[in-house]
Design a protein around this motif. Structure first.
Motif, short mmCIF file in Angstrom:
data_model
loop_
_atom_site.label_atom_id
_atom_site.label_comp_id
_atom_site.label_asym_id
_atom_site.label_seq_id
_atom_site.Cartn_x
_atom_site.Cartn_y
_atom_site.Cartn_z
N ASN A 111 -10.99 -2.14 -9.07
CA ASN A 111 -10.90 -1.13 -7.98
C ASN A 111 -11.56 0.27 -8.21
O ASN A 111 -11.17 1.54 -8.33
CB ASN A 111 -9.29 -0.72 -8.22
N GLU A 112 -13.04 0.21 -8.67
CA GLU A 112 -13.98 1.21 -9.07
C GLU A 112 -13.87 2.20 -7.84
O GLU A 112 -14.07 3.54 -7.91
CB GLU A 112 -15.27 0.70 -9.05
N TYR A 113 -13.71 1.66 -6.49
CA TYR A 113 -13.68 2.80 -5.39
C TYR A 113 -12.77 3.74 -5.25
O TYR A 113 -12.74 4.85 -4.91
CB TYR A 113 -13.58 1.80 -4.16
N LYS A 114 -11.63 3.40 -6.10
CA LYS A 114 -10.43 4.52 -6.30
C LYS A 114 -10.71 5.73 -6.93
O LYS A 114 -10.32 6.55 -6.60
CB LYS A 114 -9.24 3.89 -6.81
N ASN A 115 -12.12 5.77 -7.65
CA ASN A 115 -12.30 7.00 -8.12
C ASN A 115 -13.02 8.01 -7.51
O ASN A 115 -13.40 9.00 -7.60
CB ASN A 115 -13.57 6.73 -9.31
N PHE A 116 -13.30 7.44 -6.03
CA PHE A 116 -14.11 8.34 -5.06
C PHE A 116 -13.10 8.59 -3.77
O PHE A 116 -13.76 9.44 -2.89
CB PHE A 116 -15.28 7.84 -4.76
N ILE A 117 -11.98 8.22 -3.84
CA ILE A 117 -11.27 8.63 -2.70
C ILE A 117 -9.72 8.85 -3.19
O ILE A 117 -9.29 8.06 -4.21
CB ILE A 117 -11.27 7.31 -1.66
N SER A 118 -9.00 9.65 -2.42
CA SER A 118 -7.51 9.73 -2.55
C SER A 118 -6.91 10.14 -1.35
O SER A 118 -7.52 10.70 -0.49
CB SER A 118 -7.22 11.19 -3.58
N VAL A 119 -5.55 9.72 -1.33
CA VAL A 119 -4.72 10.01 -0.16
C VAL A 119 -4.22 11.24 -0.01
O VAL A 119 -3.71 11.76 -1.18
CB VAL A 119 -3.73 9.05 0.06
N LYS A 120 -4.39 11.96 0.99
CA LYS A 120 -3.90 13.20 1.02
C LYS A 120 -2.45 13.25 1.53
O LYS A 120 -1.51 13.81 1.09
CB LYS A 120 -4.71 14.31 2.02
N LYS A 121 -2.34 12.37 2.77
CA LYS A 121 -0.90 12.14 3.31
C LYS A 121 -1.19 11.35 4.27
O LYS A 121 -2.16 10.92 4.92
CB LYS A 121 -0.54 13.70 4.09
N GLU A 122 -0.05 10.62 4.51
CA GLU A 122 0.49 9.61 5.72
C GLU A 122 0.52 10.38 6.92
O GLU A 122 1.17 11.58 6.98
CB GLU A 122 1.46 8.67 5.39
N LEU A 123 -0.27 10.03 8.02
CA LEU A 123 -0.21 10.78 9.28
C LEU A 123 1.04 10.07 10.31
O LEU A 123 1.47 11.00 11.05
CB LEU A 123 -1.60 11.05 9.83
N LYS A 124 0.86 8.79 10.23
CA LYS A 124 1.89 8.26 11.51
C LYS A 124 2.52 7.14 10.78
O LYS A 124 2.22 6.67 9.54
CB LYS A 124 0.65 7.51 12.49
N PRO A 125 3.65 6.68 11.22
CA PRO A 125 4.46 5.85 10.58
C PRO A 125 3.85 4.66 10.82
O PRO A 125 2.89 4.40 11.67
CB PRO A 125 5.96 6.06 11.35
N LEU A 126 4.48 3.51 9.99
CA LEU A 126 3.66 2.05 10.04
C LEU A 126 4.29 1.69 11.79
O LEU A 126 5.02 2.00 12.36
CB LEU A 126 4.60 1.22 9.35
N ILE A 127 3.08 1.00 12.06
CA ILE A 127 3.14 0.03 13.30
C ILE A 127 3.23 -1.26 13.01
O ILE A 127 2.19 -1.87 12.19
CB ILE A 127 1.90 0.44 14.39
N LYS A 128 4.23 -2.13 13.53
CA LYS A 128 4.16 -3.43 13.26
C LYS A 128 3.33 -4.08 14.62
O LYS A 128 3.77 -3.78 15.81
CB LYS A 128 5.48 -4.00 13.28
N SER A 129 2.46 -4.82 14.46
CA SER A 129 1.64 -5.45 15.54
C SER A 129 2.35 -7.02 15.70
O SER A 129 3.33 -7.57 15.00
CB SER A 129 0.29 -5.68 15.13
N VAL A 130 1.90 -7.51 16.74
CA VAL A 130 2.48 -8.86 17.07
C VAL A 130 2.20 -10.01 15.83
O VAL A 130 3.11 -10.60 15.73
CB VAL A 130 1.62 -9.36 18.44
N ASP A 131 0.94 -9.74 15.29
CA ASP A 131 0.99 -10.91 14.00
C ASP A 131 1.64 -10.51 12.82
O ASP A 131 1.30 -10.93 11.58
CB ASP A 131 -0.63 -11.14 13.89
N LYS A 132 2.50 -9.64 12.91
CA LYS A 132 3.59 -9.04 11.64
C LYS A 132 2.62 -8.05 10.74
O LYS A 132 3.04 -7.83 9.56
CB LYS A 132 4.02 -10.28 11.01
N ASN A 133 1.36 -7.91 10.92
CA ASN A 133 0.78 -6.83 10.17
C ASN A 133 1.07 -5.49 10.41
O ASN A 133 1.45 -5.10 11.46
CB ASN A 133 -0.87 -6.87 10.35
N MET A 134 0.92 -4.47 9.34
CA MET A 134 1.37 -3.09 9.51
C MET A 134 0.02 -2.52 9.71
O MET A 134 -0.96 -2.56 8.82
CB MET A 134 1.90 -2.55 8.52
N THR A 135 -0.10 -1.33 10.40
CA THR A 135 -1.13 -0.45 10.44
C THR A 135 -0.70 1.06 10.05
O THR A 135 0.26 1.17 10.87
CB THR A 135 -1.83 -0.57 11.97
N ILE A 136 -1.46 1.69 9.42
CA ILE A 136 -0.96 2.94 9.07
C ILE A 136 -2.18 3.87 9.09
O ILE A 136 -3.40 3.43 8.99
CB ILE A 136 -0.47 2.72 7.47
#
Length: 159
Positions: A111-136
């Motif tokens: 997880n080296e990539y985590k040193n270069f990115i941080s989450v400021k905030k979630e903008l939209k609630p989760l969306i469930k698609s037909v294939d049961k995946n969530m998109t955020i």
């Protein structure tokens, strides 16, 4: 009689087209979301809106963060506010493929990539698609200058 058959056939095709369009709007699995720039700080830090999908909320967030970094590294940011558009850090064609082992480690278990990115905030609630995946959708901060320096120090990018 033939005119009625043509009319019924045309209506059937139109109805099928309409139904297939509506189902594709609710499914996020086949739609590619573009990473958008909100602002660039004086130190080169980018504030971006990105999206990711996964089986869980945390997986979707991690995939969104990876996508943002991949876009900054290899594609550049060309969506959002024009004043913060950026070219990719790595301009070499097929650099990701040429350095596949490096990027597998960078984005992988360590997880080296985590040193270069941080989450400021979630903008939209989760969306469930037909294939049961969530998109955020999330807002992230990418330390672009530090990321570029990492690529230089690891000899992926020439200074």
């Amino acid at each position: 009689m033939i005119l009625n058959k043509i009319l019924i056939c045309s209506l059937s095709i139109g109805l099928l087209s309409l139904l297939s369009c509506n189902s594709s709007k609710s499914s996020t699995g086949n739609y590619t979301f573009k990473t958008e720039c909100i602002r660039t700080e004086f130190d080169g830090t980018l504030s971006l809106i990105t999206r990711g999908s996964g089986n869980t909320k945390s997986e979707a967030i991690e995939n969104a963060k990876r996508k943002a970094l991949i876009d900054v590294l290899f594609h550049g940011i060309n969506e959002g506010k024009p004043e913060c558009y950026s070219t990719p850090i790595i301009l070499e064609i097929n650099a990701r493929k040429k350095n596949e082992a490096y990027f597998d480690r960078f984005f992988g278990n360590k997880n080296e990539y985590k040193n270069f990115i941080s989450v400021k905030k979630e903008l939209k609630p989760l969306i469930k698609s037909v294939d049961k995946n969530m998109t955020i959708e999330i807002e992230v901060r990418v330390l672009r200058t530090e990321l570029k320096q990492k690529m230089i120090s690891d000899r992926i990018l020439k200074n």
